[in-house]
Design a protein around this motif. Structure first.
Motif, mmCIF file in Angstrom:
data_model
loop_
_atom_site.group_PDB
_atom_site.id
_atom_site.type_symbol
_atom_site.label_atom_id
_atom_site.label_comp_id
_atom_site.label_asym_id
_atom_site.label_seq_id
_atom_site.Cartn_x
_atom_site.Cartn_y
_atom_site.Cartn_z
ATOM 1 N N GLU A 1 0.837 -1.024 -0.033
ATOM 2 C CA GLU A 1 0.065 -0.101 0.023
ATOM 3 C C GLU A 1 0.863 1.246 -0.097
ATOM 4 O O GLU A 1 1.920 1.264 0.685
ATOM 5 C CB GLU A 1 -1.003 0.024 1.363
ATOM 6 N N ARG A 2 0.422 2.196 -0.736
ATOM 7 C CA ARG A 2 0.950 3.542 -0.791
ATOM 8 C C ARG A 2 0.226 4.373 0.194
ATOM 9 O O ARG A 2 -1.121 4.698 -0.642
ATOM 10 C CB ARG A 2 1.518 3.982 -2.191
ATOM 11 N N ILE A 3 0.462 5.333 0.836
ATOM 12 C CA ILE A 3 -0.400 6.065 1.510
ATOM 13 C C ILE A 3 0.661 7.566 1.500
ATOM 14 O O ILE A 3 1.775 7.782 1.660
ATOM 15 C CB ILE A 3 -0.203 5.700 2.830
ATOM 16 N N PRO A 4 -0.006 8.600 0.829
ATOM 17 C CA PRO A 4 0.566 9.973 1.112
ATOM 18 C C PRO A 4 1.022 10.541 2.107
ATOM 19 O O PRO A 4 0.649 10.031 3.131
ATOM 20 C CB PRO A 4 -0.453 10.731 0.058
ATOM 21 N N ILE A 5 2.079 11.256 2.142
ATOM 22 C CA ILE A 5 2.754 11.749 3.345
ATOM 23 C C ILE A 5 3.107 13.197 3.198
ATOM 24 O O ILE A 5 3.557 13.538 2.230
ATOM 25 C CB ILE A 5 3.973 10.793 3.741
ATOM 26 N N SER A 6 2.921 14.008 4.343
ATOM 27 C CA SER A 6 2.982 15.225 4.193
ATOM 28 C C SER A 6 4.746 15.620 4.213
ATOM 29 O O SER A 6 5.568 14.704 4.601
ATOM 30 C CB SER A 6 2.394 16.034 5.544
ATOM 31 N N GLY A 7 5.263 16.766 3.899
ATOM 32 C CA GLY A 7 6.371 17.003 3.742
ATOM 33 C C GLY A 7 7.029 17.028 5.399
ATOM 34 O O GLY A 7 8.009 16.637 5.749
ATOM 35 N N ARG A 8 6.336 17.534 6.389
ATOM 36 C CA ARG A 8 6.797 17.537 7.738
ATOM 37 C C ARG A 8 7.111 16.301 8.142
ATOM 38 O O ARG A 8 8.019 15.695 8.901
ATOM 39 C CB ARG A 8 5.879 18.282 8.737
#
Length: 381
Positions: A90-97
């Motif tokens: 699974e690929r889950i978007p991630i925030s830059g922080r």
């Protein structure tokens, strides 16, 4: 869990369309460790560890074993992550922080744990459990029904207050009026969540975030872009409003009363939290988004004198803090870290000094758990 209450009588169904005003996290108690995921571009990629180990080249397998034997766990995890490129689940978007912090954890696992807590899933898909929504409704109903003129000596305890509000007998599940309320689970649409960094903000110093953590949370209106919506069905058995089925008159409810009590409880809580912790840019931003959220036919939440009876405000999931989980005027926070033992149990309705937050693109603190929406369909018998 919905307790069986016999054949339904005059079942009314409400269809709600809800959207996160601020991020929501509902977990399942698990966590992803550094040897269970890798970072690729703007995504956190969870991989199958067993499949990754089977796919290792002989050189990788030897390096992995040597690192384990020598106790170099960070090096072993890095070898496993490289092999995990071909075993992505699974690929889950991630925030830059969050990405920046987790990259530091890869570089120095002894300093940072790199643990990530995922959103609860059913069938592999993130979902909002109906039990979470029902819990928010239950607290609002109990807070409204509590016989405040019969407060026992020494004050209410939470469980005793619930029993008094609903007329519950601890040994008889059939005395619970919420057995007549049924709430469906709701699946989130694709791309509705992301991994983000979470902080504990002190009211006295809102710029300083302590105890940084990483959670999968929903996108929200406060992110500034599109926010996911989800549909929930609530079933209300007509017996919830009948004297013979719910002995306490104050505990009886129908669809109109359920929505009114839920909205009144959460609006009061929302306003108090905004004024106490988020005055200024955050409060203005969140209030504007709430008041501008129209229903499918263009109605606004607040008219000249009152809230629209179809509009709903809820507090869901983790980081709702004890105020949203307990009854108004009864809630007594437990603060074991207080230096003075007398301050470790706060007086009723006292607020703490911290909120768990994320931050928007301008670094403004954003609280968790506020969800808004509308009744978009009502089916009566």
């Amino acid at each position: 869990m919905n307790v069986h209450a016999g054949p339904p009588r005059a079942l009314t169904r409400l269809t709600l369309r809800l959207v996160p005003l601020t991020p929501v996290h509902i977990g399942d108690g698990t966590e992803m460790r550094l040897d269970e995921y890798r970072l690729e571009g703007g995504a956190l990629c969870r991989f199958d560890q067993a499949k990754a180990m089977r796919a290792m080249t002989p050189a990788q397998r030897s390096a992995f074993q040597r690192a384990l034997d020598a106790g170099r766990l960070g090096e072993a995890a890095e070898t496993l992550r490289r092999a995990g490129a071909g075993a992505i689940l699974e690929r889950i978007p991630i925030s830059g922080r969050a990405r920046n912090e987790l990259q530091r954890a890869f570089a120095d696992p002894a300093l940072r744990s790199g643990q990530v807590r995922p959103f609860v899933r059913s069938g592999g898909r993130p979902c909002i459990p109906g039990s979470s929504i029902k819990g928010a409704l239950r607290t609002a109903l109990a807070s409204a029904a509590l016989p405040r003129d019969r407060e026992p000596p020494g004050g209410w305890r939470h469980e005793a207050a619930l029993s008094a509000a609903f007329g519950l007998d601890a040994n008889r599940t059939e005395t619970d009026p919420l057995r007549f309320l049924h709430v469906s689970d709701a699946f989130l649409p694709d791309g509705a969540t992301l991994i983000d960094r979470v902080e504990v903000m002190d009211r006295k110093n809102p710029e300083a975030g302590k105890m940084q953590m990483h959670y999968e949370r929903t996108r929200a209106l406060t992110d500034g872009g599109e926010a996911p919506d989800f549909t929930v069905t609530i079933g209300i058995d007509g017996r919830a409003g009948e004297e013979g089925c719910v002995p306490r008159s104050d505990a009886r409810f129908d669809p109109r009363l359920l929505l009114w009590r839920c909205r009144a409880f959460h609006v009061g809580l929302f306003n108090a939290e905004m004024k106490r912790f988020f005055q200024g840019t955050t409060m203005d931003q969140i209030q504007r988004k709430l008041l501008a959220h129209r229903d499918p036919v263009g109605r606004l939440p607040l008219g000249n004198t009152a809230w629209d009876p179809r509009f709903l405000l809820l507090r869901l999931g983790r980081f709702g803090h004890f105020e949203s989980k307990s009854l108004e005027g009864v809630r007594r926070g437990h603060f074991p870290q207080a230096k003075n033992p007398a301050d470790r149990i706060r007086p009723p309705n006292a607020w703490g000094l911290t909120r768990t937050i994320t931050r928007d693109a301008d670094s403004n603190p954003i609280p968790f758990g506020w969800v808004i929406g509308w009744v978009v369909r009502e089916e009566r018998p």
